[in-house]
Design a protein around this motif. Structure first.
Motif, PDB file in Angstrom:
ATOM      1  N   LEU A   1      -6.460  24.258 -13.929  1.00 49.18           N
ATOM      2  CA  LEU A   1      -6.727  24.831 -12.605  1.00 49.18           C
ATOM      3  C   LEU A   1      -7.330  23.785 -11.671  1.00 49.18           C
ATOM      4  CD1 LEU A   1      -8.211  28.342 -13.541  1.00 49.18           C
ATOM      5  CD2 LEU A   1      -5.915  27.830 -12.712  1.00 49.18           C
ATOM      6  N   ASN A   2      -8.196  22.956 -12.220  1.00 47.61           N
ATOM      7  CA  ASN A   2      -8.819  21.917 -11.399  1.00 47.61           C
ATOM      8  C   ASN A   2      -7.844  20.804 -11.019  1.00 47.61           C
ATOM      9  OD1 ASN A   2     -11.303  23.185 -11.338  1.00 47.61           O
ATOM     10  ND2 ASN A   2     -12.086  22.132 -13.141  1.00 47.61           N
ATOM     11  N   LYS A   3      -6.704  20.774 -11.700  1.00 48.24           N
ATOM     12  CA  LYS A   3      -5.652  19.810 -11.347  1.00 48.24           C
ATOM     13  C   LYS A   3      -4.659  20.404 -10.352  1.00 48.24           C
ATOM     14  CE  LYS A   3      -5.828  17.559 -15.885  1.00 48.24           C
ATOM     15  NZ  LYS A   3      -5.100  17.355 -17.177  1.00 48.24           N
ATOM     16  N   GLY A   4      -4.867  21.683 -10.005  1.00 46.42           N
ATOM     17  CA  GLY A   4      -3.982  22.312  -9.025  1.00 46.42           C
ATOM     18  C   GLY A   4      -3.049  23.367  -9.578  1.00 46.42           C
ATOM     19  N   ALA A   5      -3.118  23.644 -10.870  1.00 45.33           N
ATOM     20  CA  ALA A   5      -2.255  24.671 -11.459  1.00 45.33           C
ATOM     21  C   ALA A   5      -2.671  26.052 -10.969  1.00 45.33           C
ATOM     22  CB  ALA A   5      -2.333  24.610 -12.989  1.00 45.33           C
ATOM     23  N   LEU A   6      -1.724  26.986 -10.969  1.00 44.08           N
ATOM     24  CA  LEU A   6      -1.990  28.354 -10.537  1.00 44.08           C
ATOM     25  C   LEU A   6      -2.115  29.263 -11.755  1.00 44.08           C
ATOM     26  CD1 LEU A   6       0.554  28.672  -7.583  1.00 44.08           C
ATOM     27  CD2 LEU A   6      -1.906  28.205  -7.445  1.00 44.08           C
ATOM     28  N   LEU A   7      -3.195  30.056 -11.764  1.00 48.52           N
ATOM     29  CA  LEU A   7      -3.424  30.982 -12.864  1.00 48.52           C
ATOM     30  C   LEU A   7      -2.376  32.091 -12.854  1.00 48.52           C
ATOM     31  CD1 LEU A   7      -5.338  31.649 -15.206  1.00 48.52           C
ATOM     32  CD2 LEU A   7      -6.728  32.972 -13.606  1.00 48.52           C
TER      33      LEU A   7
END
Length: 202
Positions: A54-60
């Motif tokens: 998530l901190n790398k930009g992934a979407l939950l």
């Protein structure tokens, strides 16, 4: 020696802040073993991995998927942003959560007329019960929804004692926050509602 320890114990119970600090110390002490493990169980490791993504930009629920509500992933994500990829920071935060839950248990016990000594022991037993087995040392969703359930129950008891309707809404909001960590907090809310409903009808 016994007299000195008794006096120290009685002094500790005179201040809520001293009680909390003692419970925090107890939590850190009983959970100290967790600081030496990089991996305790697969759930905690999953939370760490998803938070990192998530901190790398992934979407939950799109790029990374799990059956849990978003609260645990958001919490781990915030801790990673603040302290880096530190398992130690996660475990210390877990100790803080456990001690806060124990403190709310102490406050709730006092609200229901239990003496200070037994109220303190109820909080201490909570810490021991959560920390006495290896998998309980991992930071998991149960820690968080238990905290919000206990905090909600404390506010509900305050609302009952003070006859303050607004506090009922605040308590519902607090327990609702627990819902974003684990859905089963609704069972706690149902039990609390039934308790106060029966109390009103008696």
């Amino acid at each position: 020696m016994k007299k000195m320890l008794t006096e120290l114990y009685q002094t500790l119970l005179q201040s809520k802040w001293k009680v909390f600090c003692t419970l925090l110390f107890a939590s850190l002490l009983f959970r100290a073993l967790s600081l030496n493990y990089s991996v305790i169980d697969h759930d905690e490791s999953t939370y760490l991995l998803i938070a990192s993504e998530l901190n790398k930009g992934a979407l939950l629920y799109t790029d990374v998927v799990d059956t849990k509500p978003p609260g645990i992933f958001m919490t781990f994500s915030i801790i990673e942003r603040a302290f880096g990829k530190s398992v130690l920071a996660i475990r210390l935060f877990g100790s803080l959560i456990i001690s806060l839950s124990a403190f709310f248990l102490f406050l709730i016990s006092r609200q229901f007329g239990i003496n200070k000594s037994l109220s303190f022991l109820s909080g201490l037993c909570y810490i021991i019960a959560f920390s006495c087995y290896r998998t309980g040392l991992a930071v998991n969703t149960e820690m968080f929804f238990s905290l919000f359930a206990l905090a909600g129950l404390f506010v509900l008891s305050q609302a009952e004692n003070r006859n303050a309707p607004m506090l009922w809404l605040v308590a519902g909001l607090i327990i609702g926050i627990g819902f974003i960590f684990k859905y089963v907090v609704l069972a706690s809310f149902g039990a609390f509602s039934l308790f106060f409903l029966l109390e009103k009808s008696i």
